[in-house]
Scaffold this motif. Structure first.
Motif, PDB file in Angstrom:
ATOM      1  N   ASN A  24      40.204  36.295  42.515  1.00 54.40           N
ATOM      2  CA  ASN A  24      38.960  35.638  42.104  1.00 54.40           C
ATOM      3  C   ASN A  24      37.770  36.588  42.116  1.00 54.40           C
ATOM      4  O   ASN A  24      36.865  36.472  41.269  1.00 54.40           O
ATOM      5  CB  ASN A  24      38.685  34.439  43.011  1.00 54.40           C
ATOM      6  CG  ASN A  24      37.392  33.734  42.680  1.00 54.40           C
ATOM      7  OD1 ASN A  24      36.345  34.004  43.280  1.00 54.40           O
ATOM      8  ND2 ASN A  24      37.447  32.833  41.713  1.00 54.40           N
ATOM      9  N   PHE A  27      39.098  40.646  39.804  1.00 53.16           N
ATOM     10  CA  PHE A  27      39.462  40.663  38.386  1.00 53.16           C
ATOM     11  C   PHE A  27      38.461  39.851  37.572  1.00 53.16           C
ATOM     12  O   PHE A  27      38.068  38.754  37.976  1.00 53.16           O
ATOM     13  CB  PHE A  27      40.868  40.100  38.185  1.00 53.16           C
ATOM     14  CG  PHE A  27      41.939  40.931  38.839  1.00 53.16           C
ATOM     15  CD1 PHE A  27      42.332  42.132  38.291  1.00 53.16           C
ATOM     16  CD2 PHE A  27      42.538  40.501  40.014  1.00 53.16           C
ATOM     17  CE1 PHE A  27      43.325  42.904  38.891  1.00 53.16           C
ATOM     18  CE2 PHE A  27      43.520  41.258  40.633  1.00 53.16           C
ATOM     19  CZ  PHE A  27      43.912  42.461  40.058  1.00 53.16           C
ATOM     20  N   GLU A  29      36.792  37.522  34.520  1.00 55.75           N
ATOM     21  CA  GLU A  29      37.259  36.354  33.770  1.00 55.75           C
ATOM     22  C   GLU A  29      37.908  36.813  32.472  1.00 55.75           C
ATOM     23  O   GLU A  29      37.433  37.714  31.800  1.00 55.75           O
ATOM     24  CB  GLU A  29      36.088  35.418  33.464  1.00 55.75           C
ATOM     25  CG  GLU A  29      35.511  34.739  34.695  1.00 55.75           C
ATOM     26  CD  GLU A  29      34.440  33.720  34.342  1.00 55.75           C
ATOM     27  OE1 GLU A  29      34.422  33.294  33.172  1.00 55.75           O
ATOM     28  OE2 GLU A  29      33.641  33.370  35.207  1.00 55.75           O
ATOM     29  N   SER A  31      40.917  38.032  32.454  1.00 57.72           N
ATOM     30  CA  SER A  31      42.034  38.847  32.881  1.00 57.72           C
ATOM     31  C   SER A  31      43.216  37.959  33.238  1.00 57.72           C
ATOM     32  O   SER A  31      43.048  36.841  33.741  1.00 57.72           O
ATOM     33  CB  SER A  31      41.641  39.692  34.095  1.00 57.72           C
ATOM     34  OG  SER A  31      42.773  40.307  34.672  1.00 57.72           O
ATOM     35  N   HIS A  34      43.170  37.039  36.884  1.00 60.05           N
ATOM     36  CA  HIS A  34      42.002  36.345  37.441  1.00 60.05           C
ATOM     37  C   HIS A  34      42.350  34.913  37.820  1.00 60.05           C
ATOM     38  O   HIS A  34      43.043  34.203  37.086  1.00 60.05           O
ATOM     39  CB  HIS A  34      40.861  36.344  36.426  1.00 60.05           C
ATOM     40  CG  HIS A  34      39.649  35.600  36.903  1.00 60.05           C
ATOM     41  ND1 HIS A  34      38.804  36.087  37.874  1.00 60.05           N
ATOM     42  CD2 HIS A  34      39.145  34.383  36.541  1.00 60.05           C
ATOM     43  CE1 HIS A  34      37.826  35.230  38.083  1.00 60.05           C
ATOM     44  NE2 HIS A  34      38.015  34.180  37.294  1.00 60.05           N
ATOM     45  N   SER A  36      40.395  31.478  38.575  1.00 61.12           N
ATOM     46  CA  SER A  36      39.068  30.893  38.405  1.00 61.12           C
ATOM     47  C   SER A  36      38.629  30.120  39.636  1.00 61.12           C
ATOM     48  O   SER A  36      39.443  29.734  40.476  1.00 61.12           O
ATOM     49  CB  SER A  36      39.060  29.960  37.195  1.00 61.12           C
ATOM     50  OG  SER A  36      39.886  28.833  37.437  1.00 61.12           O
TER      51      SER A  36
END
Length: 365
Positions: A24, A27, A29, A31, A34, A36
C-alpha cells in the motif's frame, strides 16, 4: 522441522500484514503489486470476522457449546468503541454540540445519560470493550451452565438473548442511536479515520491482536484445562463423575470467548465506520456458525479460513447477485457438510496432520 499450527498461523498473518502494508505504501496506484486503501479496509474487516469466528470455535469446537449469541458480544464491543468515537466528534457534528452526539440533539436530549459518562476516555472505552460482553457472558453462563442447560436449549437461549438486545437497541430512548446507530466518526486518539496511515495502523493492529488471540486460544486448548474442556465436549457426565466442576470450566471459556468477540467488534467499527442494532441480528450469529463449520470446527485455524473465505465470497456475490447470496451460502453449507464434514481444512489433513484431541475416556483415565 515441522512447524506447529501456532507458528504457521502467526507466520502467515505476519507475512500478509507486512505485505499489505508495504504494497500500500511503496507501490504506486496502477501497479500490479499495489494494495488499495479500500482493500486494506476490506481485509481489516475480514480479519475482524476471523477473530469473531475464532472466539466461537473455541467454545463450540472444543467444548461443544453451540452459541447463537456471539453476534451480541461482537455488537457490544462495537458499541463501546462507537460511543468513544462519537464523543471524539465534539462540535464538528451536524448540530455543533460539543458534548452531545448528533442523535441526542435531534431527539432533544438535554444531557448525557449516566452510562455515557467517561465515554470520551480511551481507557474507559477499552474497559467497556472487555467488561460489557464479558460480564454479560459470565452472568448468562453462570445461570445456564450451573443449571445444566445444554444442547439445543442453550442455543435457543443465546439466540433469544441476542434478539432481545437487538429489540432494546432499536429503541431511541435507550440512548444508543436507535435504528440508525452511530456513524460519521472523525478520528481516534487524534488521528483522522479517513487517513490512509490510520487505516494501515488499524489493519496492522487487527493482525497483531488476531495472532495474539490465536496463541492464547491454542495455549488454552492444549494445556491441562483444555484437555478437561475437550473431555466435557465428549462426555460431560463422565467429567463430573471423576470430580471436576464442568460448569466452572464452561463459564470461564464462554466468558473468555465473549471478550474476544467484543474486541473483534471494537476493531471492526473504526474500520467500517458504523455500528447499528442490525449487528445484533440472530442471522449474523448463525452466519458465524456457518463460517466455523465451513472452515473446520475444532481446529482454530479452520475458523479463520472459513471466516475469510465466506466473507470474501459474500463481498463478490452480493455485488453480482445480491438476491442469490443467502441461497449460495446455504448451498455451500450443505455441500461442505455432506462432502467435507471436517470443513475446508479437512482437505489438508493428510498433508498437514493436526494434533489429535484427547478423548473424554483418556482424560478421565
Amino acid at each position: 522441522m515441522r512447524l506447529s499450527s501456532v507458528q504457521r498461523v502467526v507466520s502467515i498473518l505476519a507475512i500478509v500484514g507486512i505485505y499489505v502494508i508495504l504494497a500500500n505504501t511503496l507501490f504506486p496506484e496502477g501497479s500490479f503489486f499495489h494494495v488499495s486503501s479500500y482493500s486494506v479496509n476490506l481485509l481489516g474487516k475480514y480479519l475482524c470476522y476471523a477473530l469473531l469466528a475464532l472466539a466461537l470455535d473455541l467454545v463450540w469446537g472444543y467444548c461443544g457449546i453451540l452459541s447463537l449469541g456471539h453476534g451480541a458480544f461482537f455488537a457490544l464491543g462495537g458499541y463501546a468503541m462507537g460511543m468513544y468515537l462519537m464523543r471524539q466528534i465534539g462540535d464538528r457534528g451536524v448540530y455543533g454540540n460539543p458534548e452531545l452526539p448528533d442523535f441526542m440533539v435531534f431527539l432533544n436530549w438535554d444531557s448525557l445519560p449516566w452510562f455515557w459518562q467517561g465515554s470520551d476516555s480511551f481507557v474507559w472505552m477499552i474497559a467497556m470493550v472487555v467488561l460489557a460482553p464479558g460480564l454479560l457472558a459470565y452472568v448468562f453462563g453462570a445461570m445456564a451452565f450451573r443449571s445444566r442447560v445444554s444442547g439445543v436449549y442453550l442455543s435457543i437461549m443465546t439466540q433469544a438473548m441476542t434478539y432481545a438486545l437487538m429489540l432494546a437497541f432499536f429503541r431511541n430512548e435507550m440512548g444508543f442511536g436507535g435504528n440508525n446507530g452511530m456513524t460519521d466518526f472523525k478520528d481516534i486518539l487524534g488521528f483522522s479515520l479517513q487517513s490512509d496511515t490510520t487505516r494501515l495502523v488499524l489493519f496492522g493492529l487487527t493482525v497483531v491482536i488476531l495472532a495474539a488471540a490465536y496463541y492464547l486460544c491454542d495455549r488454552i486448548v492444549t494445556c491441562k484445562a483444555g484437555k478437561i474442556i475437550t473431555a466435557i465436549r465428549d462426555s460431560e457426565s463422565r467429567v463430573r463423575f471423576v470430580g471436576y466442576n464442568s460448569a466452572s470450566y464452561k463459564v470461564f471459556l464462554f466468558t473468555f470467548s465473549a471478550v474476544l468477540a467484543g474486541i473483534a467488534g471494537a476493531l471492526y467499527v473504526p474500520q467500517v465506520g458504523i455500528i447499528n442494532p442490525g449487528e445484533f441480528s440472530p442471522i449474523n450469529s448463525i452466519e458465524i456458525v456457518i463460517w466455523v463449520a465451513i472452515g473446520g470446527r475444532g481446529t482454530l485455524y479452520g475458523a479463520i479460513i472459513g471466516a475469510v473465505v465466506v466473507s470474501f465470497a459474500k463481498t463478490r456475490l452480493t455485488g453480482i447477485m445480491p438476491e442469490a447470496w443467502l441461497f449460495a451460502l446455504g448451498g455451500l453449507f450443505v455441500l461442505v457438510t455432506l462432502l467435507l464434514p471436517k470443513g475446508l481444512v479437512g482437505l489438508f489433513d493428510k498433508r498437514f496432520p493436526a494434533k489429535k484431541n484427547t478423548t473424554a475416556q483418556e482424560n478421565a483415565a
